[in-house]
Motif scaffolding. Structure first.
Motif, PDB file in Angstrom:
ATOM      1  N   UNK A  47       0.688  -1.109   0.020  1.00 49.49           N
ATOM      2  CA  UNK A  47      -0.124   0.034   0.102  1.00 49.49           C
ATOM      3  C   UNK A  47       0.984   1.340   0.006  1.00 49.49           C
ATOM      4  N   UNK A  48       0.755   2.160  -0.930  1.00 46.31           N
ATOM      5  CA  UNK A  48       1.478   3.438  -1.045  1.00 46.31           C
ATOM      6  C   UNK A  48       0.381   4.565  -1.644  1.00 46.31           C
ATOM      7  N   UNK A  49       0.129   5.652  -0.800  1.00 45.04           N
ATOM      8  CA  UNK A  49      -0.685   6.774  -1.291  1.00 45.04           C
ATOM      9  C   UNK A  49      -0.149   7.867  -0.875  1.00 45.04           C
ATOM     10  N   UNK A  50      -0.458   8.829  -1.545  1.00 41.07           N
ATOM     11  CA  UNK A  50      -0.082  10.475  -1.439  1.00 41.07           C
ATOM     12  C   UNK A  50      -1.462  11.182  -1.056  1.00 41.07           C
ATOM     13  N   UNK A  51      -1.187  11.804  -0.223  1.00 41.47           N
ATOM     14  CA  UNK A  51      -2.357  12.432   0.431  1.00 41.47           C
ATOM     15  C   UNK A  51      -2.275  13.940   0.174  1.00 41.47           C
ATOM     16  N   UNK A  52      -3.581  14.536   0.007  1.00 42.59           N
ATOM     17  CA  UNK A  52      -3.844  15.962   0.049  1.00 42.59           C
ATOM     18  C   UNK A  52      -4.465  16.299   1.393  1.00 42.59           C
ATOM     19  N   UNK A  58       2.955   2.635 -14.043  1.00 42.71           N
ATOM     20  CA  UNK A  58       3.842   3.753 -13.758  1.00 42.71           C
ATOM     21  C   UNK A  58       4.106   3.913 -12.070  1.00 42.71           C
ATOM     22  N   UNK A  59       5.456   4.141 -11.706  1.00 43.20           N
ATOM     23  CA  UNK A  59       5.713   4.389 -10.202  1.00 43.20           C
ATOM     24  C   UNK A  59       5.659   5.743 -10.237  1.00 43.20           C
ATOM     25  N   UNK A  60       4.861   6.100  -9.126  1.00 42.43           N
ATOM     26  CA  UNK A  60       4.964   7.701  -8.759  1.00 42.43           C
ATOM     27  C   UNK A  60       5.842   7.909  -7.472  1.00 42.43           C
ATOM     28  N   UNK A  61       6.522   9.246  -7.728  1.00 45.99           N
ATOM     29  CA  UNK A  61       7.623   9.388  -6.679  1.00 45.99           C
ATOM     30  C   UNK A  61       7.281  10.452  -5.905  1.00 45.99           C
TER      31      UNK A  61
END
Length: 165
Positions: free
Chosen positions: A84-89, A126-129
């Protein structure tokens, strides 16, 4: 009686303020940058939740090989991912307003400002950095370059003078 000796301390103060002005602005900018780092500390996460959102409580639950995205204990999406990997606002009140989830089939954006959440899939592996949140889009960096996900459409960005925050 001359007023020059009386005004001398004020003139010294004015010149001192002119000299310190750039330093004050630099200190303010550093303080704001530190504050944004503190509030953005949850920007990239592998935590499963629960998280507060404007729509309710968000949680990611492992279900066999997949993850299930749940809002208020109701399933609203399922995605395949090894981890699990997420980028939060994060909004002003500390609630997550949008999140970009890294899946096996590419990034997915959940707009949690509405109920049910809006789900936008990139459908490109795709891999998001990192992610920069704009009012109506997510701008992401990957090893292949910069991309924009807007209204469910993924676009590769060319060189630009736009500054993303």
């Amino acid at each position: 009686m001359s007023q020059a000796p009386l005004l001398a301390p004020l003139l010294d103060l004015e010149s001192e303020m002119k000299r310190l002005k750039p330093l004050l602005f630099a200190a303010l900018a550093a303080a704001l940058a530190t504050a944004s780092l503190v509030t953005g500390a949850r920007a990239q996460s592998n935590a499963s939740g629960p998280f507060a959102t404007p729509s309710g409580e968000l949680q990611f639950v492992r279900d066999d090989r997949d993850f299930v995205s749940m809002l208020n204990r109701e399933k609203f999406d399922r995605f395949d991912a090894k981890t699990l990997m997420h980028f939060d606002e994060v909004g002003a009140n500390g609630a997550i307003t949008r999140t970009l989830v890294q899946t096996a089939y590419g990034p997915v954006v959940y707009d949690l400002r509405r109920n049910p959440p809006l789900v936008q899939r990139a459908n490109v592996r795709m891999t998001v950095k990192r992610v920069f949140w704009q009012p109506d889009e997510a701008v992401m960096q990957s090893p292949e370059g910069w991309f924009r996900l807007k209204n469910g459409t993924l676009t590769k960005l060319q060189a630009t003078k736009t500054t993303y925050h």
